[in-house]
Design a protein around this motif. Sequence first.
Motif, PDB file in Angstrom:
ATOM      1  N   SER A  55       7.831   3.877  11.491  1.00  0.00           N
ATOM      2  CA  SER A  55       9.018   3.792  12.215  1.00  0.00           C
ATOM      3  C   SER A  55       8.752   4.163  13.788  1.00  0.00           C
ATOM      4  CB  SER A  55       9.818   4.926  11.907  1.00  0.00           C
ATOM      5  OG  SER A  55      10.316   4.807  10.498  1.00  0.00           O
ATOM      6  N   LYS A  56       9.486   3.524  14.654  1.00  0.00           N
ATOM      7  CA  LYS A  56       9.286   3.590  16.328  1.00  0.00           C
ATOM      8  C   LYS A  56      10.529   4.534  16.741  1.00  0.00           C
ATOM      9  CE  LYS A  56       6.233   0.512  16.541  1.00  0.00           C
ATOM     10  NZ  LYS A  56       4.980   0.714  16.643  1.00  0.00           N
ATOM     11  N   ARG A  57      11.473   4.437  16.045  1.00  0.00           N
ATOM     12  CA  ARG A  57      12.873   5.393  16.881  1.00  0.00           C
ATOM     13  C   ARG A  57      12.608   6.594  15.973  1.00  0.00           C
ATOM     14  NH1 ARG A  57      17.836   2.162  15.697  1.00  0.00           N
ATOM     15  NH2 ARG A  57      16.724   0.074  15.801  1.00  0.00           N
ATOM     16  N   LEU A  58      13.065   7.805  16.574  1.00  0.00           N
ATOM     17  CA  LEU A  58      13.104   9.286  16.457  1.00  0.00           C
ATOM     18  C   LEU A  58      13.821   9.360  15.159  1.00  0.00           C
ATOM     19  CD1 LEU A  58      11.768  12.027  17.275  1.00  0.00           C
ATOM     20  CD2 LEU A  58      13.899  12.501  18.504  1.00  0.00           C
ATOM     21  N   GLY A  59      14.862   8.915  15.059  1.00  0.00           N
ATOM     22  CA  GLY A  59      15.772   9.130  13.936  1.00  0.00           C
ATOM     23  C   GLY A  59      15.253   8.549  12.585  1.00  0.00           C
ATOM     24  N   ASN A  60      14.562   7.251  12.846  1.00  0.00           N
ATOM     25  CA  ASN A  60      13.769   6.693  11.674  1.00  0.00           C
ATOM     26  C   ASN A  60      12.402   7.453  11.297  1.00  0.00           C
ATOM     27  OD1 ASN A  60      15.923   5.042  11.395  1.00  0.00           O
ATOM     28  ND2 ASN A  60      14.701   3.303  12.866  1.00  0.00           N
ATOM     29  N   ILE A  61      11.831   8.036  12.186  1.00  0.00           N
ATOM     30  CA  ILE A  61      10.549   8.745  11.893  1.00  0.00           C
ATOM     31  C   ILE A  61      11.025  10.290  11.172  1.00  0.00           C
ATOM     32  CG2 ILE A  61       8.961  10.207  13.011  1.00  0.00           C
ATOM     33  CD1 ILE A  61       8.895   8.533  15.501  1.00  0.00           C
ATOM     34  N   ARG A  62      12.166  10.539  11.496  1.00  0.00           N
ATOM     35  CA  ARG A  62      12.764  11.629  10.756  1.00  0.00           C
ATOM     36  C   ARG A  62      13.119  11.289   9.201  1.00  0.00           C
ATOM     37  NH1 ARG A  62      17.102  13.405   8.493  1.00  0.00           N
ATOM     38  NH2 ARG A  62      17.501  15.433   8.306  1.00  0.00           N
ATOM     39  N   ASN A  63      13.801  10.364   8.936  1.00  0.00           N
ATOM     40  CA  ASN A  63      13.876   9.517   7.694  1.00  0.00           C
ATOM     41  C   ASN A  63      12.853   9.249   7.053  1.00  0.00           C
ATOM     42  OD1 ASN A  63      16.693  10.079   8.385  1.00  0.00           O
ATOM     43  ND2 ASN A  63      17.043   7.910   8.999  1.00  0.00           N
ATOM     44  N   GLU A  64      11.721   8.787   7.503  1.00  0.00           N
ATOM     45  CA  GLU A  64      10.441   8.356   6.858  1.00  0.00           C
ATOM     46  C   GLU A  64       9.947   9.651   6.592  1.00  0.00           C
ATOM     47  OE1 GLU A  64       6.192   6.484   7.972  1.00  0.00           O
ATOM     48  OE2 GLU A  64       8.055   5.660   9.268  1.00  0.00           O
ATOM     49  N   HIS A  65       9.988  10.831   7.406  1.00  0.00           N
ATOM     50  CA  HIS A  65       9.258  11.974   6.715  1.00  0.00           C
ATOM     51  C   HIS A  65      10.135  12.719   5.605  1.00  0.00           C
ATOM     52  CE1 HIS A  65       6.452  11.661  10.392  1.00  0.00           C
ATOM     53  NE2 HIS A  65       5.810  12.392   9.438  1.00  0.00           N
ATOM     54  N   VAL A  66      11.179  12.656   5.661  1.00  0.00           N
ATOM     55  CA  VAL A  66      12.038  13.078   4.792  1.00  0.00           C
ATOM     56  C   VAL A  66      11.923  12.468   3.298  1.00  0.00           C
ATOM     57  CG1 VAL A  66      14.397  13.293   3.805  1.00  0.00           C
ATOM     58  CG2 VAL A  66      13.906  14.075   6.200  1.00  0.00           C
ATOM     59  N   PHE A  67      11.764  11.180   3.259  1.00  0.00           N
ATOM     60  CA  PHE A  67      11.422  10.098   2.443  1.00  0.00           C
ATOM     61  C   PHE A  67      10.217  10.591   1.922  1.00  0.00           C
ATOM     62  CE2 PHE A  67       9.872   6.319   0.422  1.00  0.00           C
ATOM     63  CZ  PHE A  67      10.952   5.979  -0.532  1.00  0.00           C
ATOM     64  N   VAL A  69       8.462  13.327   2.137  1.00  0.00           N
ATOM     65  CA  VAL A  69       8.314  14.638   1.413  1.00  0.00           C
ATOM     66  C   VAL A  69       9.027  14.654  -0.053  1.00  0.00           C
ATOM     67  CG1 VAL A  69       9.089  16.892   1.641  1.00  0.00           C
ATOM     68  CG2 VAL A  69       8.051  15.911   3.577  1.00  0.00           C
ATOM     69  N   GLY A  70      10.285  13.776  -0.007  1.00  0.00           N
ATOM     70  CA  GLY A  70      10.810  13.892  -1.247  1.00  0.00           C
ATOM     71  C   GLY A  70       9.963  13.174  -2.278  1.00  0.00           C
ATOM     72  N   ARG A  77       6.603  18.085  -8.891  1.00  0.00           N
ATOM     73  CA  ARG A  77       7.302  18.623  -9.929  1.00  0.00           C
ATOM     74  C   ARG A  77       7.001  17.820 -11.327  1.00  0.00           C
ATOM     75  NH1 ARG A  77      13.146  19.536  -7.411  1.00  0.00           N
ATOM     76  NH2 ARG A  77      12.630  21.313  -6.263  1.00  0.00           N
ATOM     77  N   SER A  78       6.812  16.605 -11.271  1.00  0.00           N
ATOM     78  CA  SER A  78       6.310  15.751 -12.418  1.00  0.00           C
ATOM     79  C   SER A  78       4.849  16.174 -12.967  1.00  0.00           C
ATOM     80  CB  SER A  78       6.350  14.490 -12.218  1.00  0.00           C
ATOM     81  OG  SER A  78       5.565  13.763 -11.542  1.00  0.00           O
ATOM     82  N   GLY A  79       4.095  16.600 -12.130  1.00  0.00           N
ATOM     83  CA  GLY A  79       2.796  17.286 -12.511  1.00  0.00           C
ATOM     84  C   GLY A  79       2.013  16.128 -12.366  1.00  0.00           C
ATOM     85  N   ARG A  99      12.308  29.404   2.507  1.00  0.00           N
ATOM     86  CA  ARG A  99      11.970  28.326   3.633  1.00  0.00           C
ATOM     87  C   ARG A  99      12.209  26.964   3.030  1.00  0.00           C
ATOM     88  NH1 ARG A  99      11.059  31.928   7.553  1.00  0.00           N
ATOM     89  NH2 ARG A  99       9.540  33.607   6.942  1.00  0.00           N
ATOM     90  N   SER A 100      12.642  25.959   3.979  1.00  0.00           N
ATOM     91  CA  SER A 100      12.721  24.492   3.374  1.00  0.00           C
ATOM     92  C   SER A 100      12.201  23.490   4.602  1.00  0.00           C
ATOM     93  CB  SER A 100      13.900  24.364   2.607  1.00  0.00           C
ATOM     94  OG  SER A 100      15.338  24.737   3.402  1.00  0.00           O
TER      95      SER A 100
END
Length: 100
Positions: A55-67, A69-70, A77-79, A99-100
């Motif tokens: 991603s190029k835009r800051l908001g999309n960079i955040r979304n990419e990282h959240v995705f 990490v998810g 969790r699935s092992g 912490r999260s």
Amino acid sequence: MGLEVTDDRVHEGQVDKADKEGKRKWKEKVVYGNRWLIESFFSTFERWFGEYVVSKRLGNIRNEHVFKVGIMIMMMRSGGMRDGCGGVDVDEKIIRSGRS
């Protein structure tokens, strides 16, 4: 004048004990000493996803990282993939520490 003579060693020992107890409580309160946990998490993250961001835009960079990490947490969790964390369920320890 009524000056009282005290044994300084006893007093110093009590102060040292109080300092150690205070330090222990502080460590528990701020979750001190868990840097290895976070370092392991980020090391594994970079190994799985690399050091790049599409991603190029800051908001999309955040979304990419959240995705990412998810996805990482779901896989842990699935092992399915626990490499780099020594078999430690990192997300559960982070959640328990407040912490999260």
